[in-house]
Design a protein around this motif. Sequence first.
Motif, PDB file in Angstrom:
ATOM      1  N   GLN A  10      27.493  64.541  33.709  1.00  0.00           N
ATOM      2  CA  GLN A  10      27.587  65.110  33.020  1.00  0.00           C
ATOM      3  C   GLN A  10      26.346  65.733  33.107  1.00  0.00           C
ATOM      4  O   GLN A  10      24.635  65.870  33.955  1.00  0.00           O
ATOM      5  CB  GLN A  10      26.622  64.476  31.119  1.00  0.00           C
ATOM      6  CG  GLN A  10      25.324  64.422  30.918  1.00  0.00           C
ATOM      7  CD  GLN A  10      25.174  64.102  29.438  1.00  0.00           C
ATOM      8  OE1 GLN A  10      26.114  63.533  29.196  1.00  0.00           O
ATOM      9  NE2 GLN A  10      24.336  64.540  29.219  1.00  0.00           N
ATOM     10  N   ARG A  11      25.816  67.999  32.405  1.00  0.00           N
ATOM     11  CA  ARG A  11      25.016  68.664  32.742  1.00  0.00           C
ATOM     12  C   ARG A  11      24.090  68.426  33.051  1.00  0.00           C
ATOM     13  O   ARG A  11      23.792  68.278  31.013  1.00  0.00           O
ATOM     14  CB  ARG A  11      25.265  69.901  32.839  1.00  0.00           C
ATOM     15  CG  ARG A  11      26.638  70.033  34.211  1.00  0.00           C
ATOM     16  CD  ARG A  11      27.086  71.865  34.018  1.00  0.00           C
ATOM     17  NE  ARG A  11      28.135  71.497  35.098  1.00  0.00           N
ATOM     18  CZ  ARG A  11      28.996  73.071  35.262  1.00  0.00           C
ATOM     19  NH1 ARG A  11      28.308  74.103  34.707  1.00  0.00           N
ATOM     20  NH2 ARG A  11      29.976  72.858  35.786  1.00  0.00           N
ATOM     21  N   GLY A  12      22.202  68.468  32.270  1.00  0.00           N
ATOM     22  CA  GLY A  12      21.241  68.008  31.737  1.00  0.00           C
ATOM     23  C   GLY A  12      21.096  66.375  32.073  1.00  0.00           C
ATOM     24  O   GLY A  12      21.657  65.720  32.219  1.00  0.00           O
ATOM     25  N   VAL A  13      19.250  66.550  31.548  1.00  0.00           N
ATOM     26  CA  VAL A  13      19.061  65.012  31.668  1.00  0.00           C
ATOM     27  C   VAL A  13      18.948  64.416  30.413  1.00  0.00           C
ATOM     28  O   VAL A  13      18.269  65.859  28.905  1.00  0.00           O
ATOM     29  CB  VAL A  13      17.390  65.273  31.786  1.00  0.00           C
ATOM     30  CG1 VAL A  13      17.244  63.593  32.099  1.00  0.00           C
ATOM     31  CG2 VAL A  13      17.255  65.519  34.129  1.00  0.00           C
ATOM     32  N   PRO A  14      19.929  63.968  29.498  1.00  0.00           N
ATOM     33  CA  PRO A  14      20.094  63.361  28.213  1.00  0.00           C
ATOM     34  C   PRO A  14      17.934  63.626  27.458  1.00  0.00           C
ATOM     35  O   PRO A  14      17.094  62.723  27.653  1.00  0.00           O
ATOM     36  CB  PRO A  14      20.289  61.825  28.364  1.00  0.00           C
ATOM     37  CG  PRO A  14      21.098  62.006  28.941  1.00  0.00           C
ATOM     38  CD  PRO A  14      20.721  62.121  30.356  1.00  0.00           C
ATOM     39  N   GLY A  15      18.035  63.483  26.557  1.00  0.00           N
ATOM     40  CA  GLY A  15      16.298  63.028  25.639  1.00  0.00           C
ATOM     41  C   GLY A  15      16.505  62.272  25.811  1.00  0.00           C
ATOM     42  O   GLY A  15      17.408  60.754  25.385  1.00  0.00           O
ATOM     43  N   GLY A  16      15.196  61.354  26.082  1.00  0.00           N
ATOM     44  CA  GLY A  16      14.668  59.854  25.641  1.00  0.00           C
ATOM     45  C   GLY A  16      14.447  59.376  27.535  1.00  0.00           C
ATOM     46  O   GLY A  16      13.931  57.929  27.070  1.00  0.00           O
ATOM     47  N   LEU A  51       8.766  67.187  33.341  1.00  0.00           N
ATOM     48  CA  LEU A  51      11.233  67.295  33.795  1.00  0.00           C
ATOM     49  C   LEU A  51      11.464  69.348  32.572  1.00  0.00           C
ATOM     50  O   LEU A  51      11.659  69.173  31.700  1.00  0.00           O
ATOM     51  CB  LEU A  51      11.867  66.440  32.940  1.00  0.00           C
ATOM     52  CG  LEU A  51      11.657  64.835  34.413  1.00  0.00           C
ATOM     53  CD1 LEU A  51      12.614  64.041  33.477  1.00  0.00           C
ATOM     54  CD2 LEU A  51      12.231  65.410  35.132  1.00  0.00           C
ATOM     55  N   GLN A  52      12.173  69.416  33.625  1.00  0.00           N
ATOM     56  CA  GLN A  52      12.889  70.126  32.989  1.00  0.00           C
ATOM     57  C   GLN A  52      14.537  69.957  32.724  1.00  0.00           C
ATOM     58  O   GLN A  52      15.543  69.941  33.991  1.00  0.00           O
ATOM     59  CB  GLN A  52      12.799  71.739  33.911  1.00  0.00           C
ATOM     60  CG  GLN A  52      11.150  72.308  33.774  1.00  0.00           C
ATOM     61  CD  GLN A  52      10.885  73.514  34.180  1.00  0.00           C
ATOM     62  OE1 GLN A  52      11.985  74.588  33.517  1.00  0.00           O
ATOM     63  NE2 GLN A  52      10.217  73.943  35.485  1.00  0.00           N
ATOM     64  N   HIS A  53      14.827  69.444  31.475  1.00  0.00           N
ATOM     65  CA  HIS A  53      16.483  69.418  31.742  1.00  0.00           C
ATOM     66  C   HIS A  53      17.235  69.836  31.519  1.00  0.00           C
ATOM     67  O   HIS A  53      18.451  69.141  32.752  1.00  0.00           O
ATOM     68  CB  HIS A  53      16.278  68.253  29.806  1.00  0.00           C
ATOM     69  CG  HIS A  53      15.030  67.672  29.642  1.00  0.00           C
ATOM     70  ND1 HIS A  53      13.927  67.552  29.177  1.00  0.00           N
ATOM     71  CD2 HIS A  53      14.973  65.886  29.066  1.00  0.00           C
ATOM     72  CE1 HIS A  53      12.910  67.085  28.254  1.00  0.00           C
ATOM     73  NE2 HIS A  53      14.173  65.783  28.238  1.00  0.00           N
ATOM     74  N   ASP A  74      16.895  79.874  39.602  1.00  0.00           N
ATOM     75  CA  ASP A  74      16.356  81.657  39.101  1.00  0.00           C
ATOM     76  C   ASP A  74      14.808  81.071  38.337  1.00  0.00           C
ATOM     77  O   ASP A  74      14.034  81.164  36.991  1.00  0.00           O
ATOM     78  CB  ASP A  74      17.162  81.118  37.532  1.00  0.00           C
ATOM     79  CG  ASP A  74      18.622  81.520  37.532  1.00  0.00           C
ATOM     80  OD1 ASP A  74      18.451  82.799  38.269  1.00  0.00           O
ATOM     81  OD2 ASP A  74      18.991  81.611  37.033  1.00  0.00           O
ATOM     82  N   GLY A  75      14.239  80.350  39.201  1.00  0.00           N
ATOM     83  CA  GLY A  75      12.376  79.623  39.979  1.00  0.00           C
ATOM     84  C   GLY A  75      11.947  79.410  38.775  1.00  0.00           C
ATOM     85  O   GLY A  75      10.933  78.474  38.801  1.00  0.00           O
ATOM     86  N   ARG A  76      13.362  77.784  38.425  1.00  0.00           N
ATOM     87  CA  ARG A  76      12.814  76.743  37.479  1.00  0.00           C
ATOM     88  C   ARG A  76      13.204  76.001  38.289  1.00  0.00           C
ATOM     89  O   ARG A  76      14.439  75.566  38.714  1.00  0.00           O
ATOM     90  CB  ARG A  76      13.347  76.781  36.180  1.00  0.00           C
ATOM     91  CG  ARG A  76      12.351  77.686  35.620  1.00  0.00           C
ATOM     92  CD  ARG A  76      12.573  77.837  33.724  1.00  0.00           C
ATOM     93  NE  ARG A  76      13.877  78.215  33.467  1.00  0.00           N
ATOM     94  CZ  ARG A  76      14.503  75.873  33.281  1.00  0.00           C
ATOM     95  NH1 ARG A  76      14.198  75.395  32.764  1.00  0.00           N
ATOM     96  NH2 ARG A  76      15.653  76.462  32.331  1.00  0.00           N
ATOM     97  N   ALA A  77      13.309  74.545  38.822  1.00  0.00           N
ATOM     98  CA  ALA A  77      13.094  73.186  38.613  1.00  0.00           C
ATOM     99  C   ALA A  77      13.263  72.299  37.987  1.00  0.00           C
ATOM    100  O   ALA A  77      12.782  72.227  36.853  1.00  0.00           O
ATOM    101  CB  ALA A  77      12.618  72.934  40.360  1.00  0.00           C
TER     102      ALA A  77
END
Length: 209
Positions: A10-16, A51-53, A74-77
């Motif tokens: 999946q795209r995005g790091v899950p919260g937690g 982390l930028q999820h 776009d400037g964020r990692a």
Amino acid sequence: MTVDGSLMVQRGVPGGSEGRVAALYWEAFGRKLAPALDPPDKGRAFIAAHLQHDRGVVALHGGQVVAVAGYRLDGRALTGGGVKDVLSAYGPLRGLPRLALLALFERTAAPGELVMDGIAVDAAHRGRGIGSLLLRQIAAIAAESGCRRVRLDVIDVNPRARALYERHGFTAVHTEQTPYLRRLLGFGAVTTMHRPVTRADLIAAREGR
């Protein structure tokens, strides 16, 4: 995206799961990160806190993150944290030289370019093709974002990673010799690789929506 009955990408790091992602990153890249973020516990905590999820793709097994690939767009990692964050965590005296080391890892994306960080896969789940799945998702994100190419850097002591990237269409465009970093960071050369974004990537991006 479900791959089989037990693995999902999946795209995005899950919260937690910030701590888990930070641990995977440290396991994969700790030798490189240690001079800037040691001791390990503090380094992992720093990564987790900043982390930028939405700048990561993960593989999940039984709901737990077992692999992650980060990218800059776009400037964020995926791995964040600025000057103030480093100085706050480590103090001015110890923080300033760490900032100088972290600057060595900073990579700015050119217009129309997505810059990918390395892939970190849990040791128990290697050899299942997870790295390839994450790379396909990164390429799809690049296509969806209107990028013309994906860029990454690979160090000379990681030939397995380079072989994986080459299998997925990346070609070497430049190698910078860095012998002065071998004793400090464990590698003596960095190769920049490019992969063009293709129509197939765009189709995969549309199908993945």
